[in-house]
Design a protein around this motif. Structure first.
Motif, PDB file in Angstrom:
ATOM      1  N   UNK A  51      -4.458  12.778   0.261  1.00 47.19           N
ATOM      2  CA  UNK A  51      -4.501  11.545  -0.510  1.00 47.19           C
ATOM      3  C   UNK A  51      -4.837  10.354   0.375  1.00 47.19           C
ATOM      4  N   UNK A  52      -5.164   9.244  -0.264  1.00 44.93           N
ATOM      5  CA  UNK A  52      -5.439   8.034   0.498  1.00 44.93           C
ATOM      6  C   UNK A  52      -5.793   6.873  -0.410  1.00 44.93           C
ATOM      7  N   UNK A  53      -5.885   5.709   0.193  1.00 43.41           N
ATOM      8  CA  UNK A  53      -6.212   4.487  -0.529  1.00 43.41           C
ATOM      9  C   UNK A  53      -7.719   4.320  -0.601  1.00 43.41           C
ATOM     10  N   UNK A  54      -8.228   4.133  -1.811  1.00 49.53           N
ATOM     11  CA  UNK A  54      -9.655   3.879  -2.001  1.00 49.53           C
ATOM     12  C   UNK A  54      -9.964   2.389  -1.989  1.00 49.53           C
TER      13      UNK A  54
ATOM     14  N   UNK B   6       0.834  -1.205   0.000  1.00 48.66           N
ATOM     15  CA  UNK B   6       0.000   0.000   0.000  1.00 48.66           C
ATOM     16  C   UNK B   6       0.868   1.254   0.000  1.00 48.66           C
ATOM     17  N   UNK B   7       1.900   1.251   0.791  1.00 46.46           N
ATOM     18  CA  UNK B   7       2.766   2.426   0.889  1.00 46.46           C
ATOM     19  C   UNK B   7       3.508   2.692  -0.409  1.00 46.46           C
ATOM     20  N   UNK B   8       4.075   1.661  -1.012  1.00 45.83           N
ATOM     21  CA  UNK B   8       4.814   1.884  -2.260  1.00 45.83           C
ATOM     22  C   UNK B   8       3.867   2.313  -3.377  1.00 45.83           C
ATOM     23  N   UNK B   9       2.645   1.796  -3.376  1.00 48.66           N
ATOM     24  CA  UNK B   9       1.668   2.233  -4.375  1.00 48.66           C
ATOM     25  C   UNK B   9       1.312   3.697  -4.219  1.00 48.66           C
TER      26      UNK B   9
END
Length: 153
Positions: A98-101, A67-70
């Motif tokens: 920003x954030x992960x959806x 998740x972090x590298x993405x």
């Protein structure tokens, strides 16, 4: 990479390496950034173990590094299209938003190794959303996991 974009990449590296307590807790280090790929490295330590009998990396750590590298790749990919100092200043202001959806992880092999290397490439980026493909290997090149994720940027 232009000097302005290089400065943003340096800022992103420092932000993820030094300002994010969870990344520090795990030991995640952004190790390489360029226009097309991000790389994060993680050295093994026993606190990352998910299976103490086989000394295997915890699945949550695997997901976290992917998740972090993405997210780093998604951020950097957008920066290369910035054309003015105003755009770059606006980027810095939007960074915390920003954030992960959505994210999917496929665990391919047990996470064994002394060092883990995660890489990510942007598959598609629009104005507000980026989709990335991520991979995790150990120091011997053994493919441990792969993932895809969608990030709001």
């Amino acid at each position: 990479m232009s000097p302005a974009i290089h400065n943003v990449a340096t800022y992103i590296t420092q932000f993820f390496n030094e300002n994010m307590p969870f990344n520090q807790l795990l030991g995640l280090k952004v190790s390489h950034l360029d226009d097309f790929q991000a790389e994060i490295r993680l050295d093994w330590h026993d606190k990352l173990m998910g299976n103490p009998i086989h000394k295997i990396l915890h699945g949550g750590v695997t997901a976290a590094i992917l998740d972090t590298v993405g997210s780093v790749a998604a951020l950097l990919h957008g920066v290369k299209n910035l054309s003015s100092e105003e755009d770059i200043t606006a980027f810095y202001a939007q960074l915390p938003n920003g954030g992960t959806l959505d994210m999917r992880v496929d665990y391919l092999r047990p996470g064994k190794g002394e060092q883990f290397i995660a890489t990510a490439q942007v598959i598609r980026r629009g104005k507000k959303v980026a989709v990335c493909r991520m991979d995790l290997h150990n120091e011997s090149g053994r493919h441990i996991a792969t993932g895809t994720a969608t990030y709001i940027i």
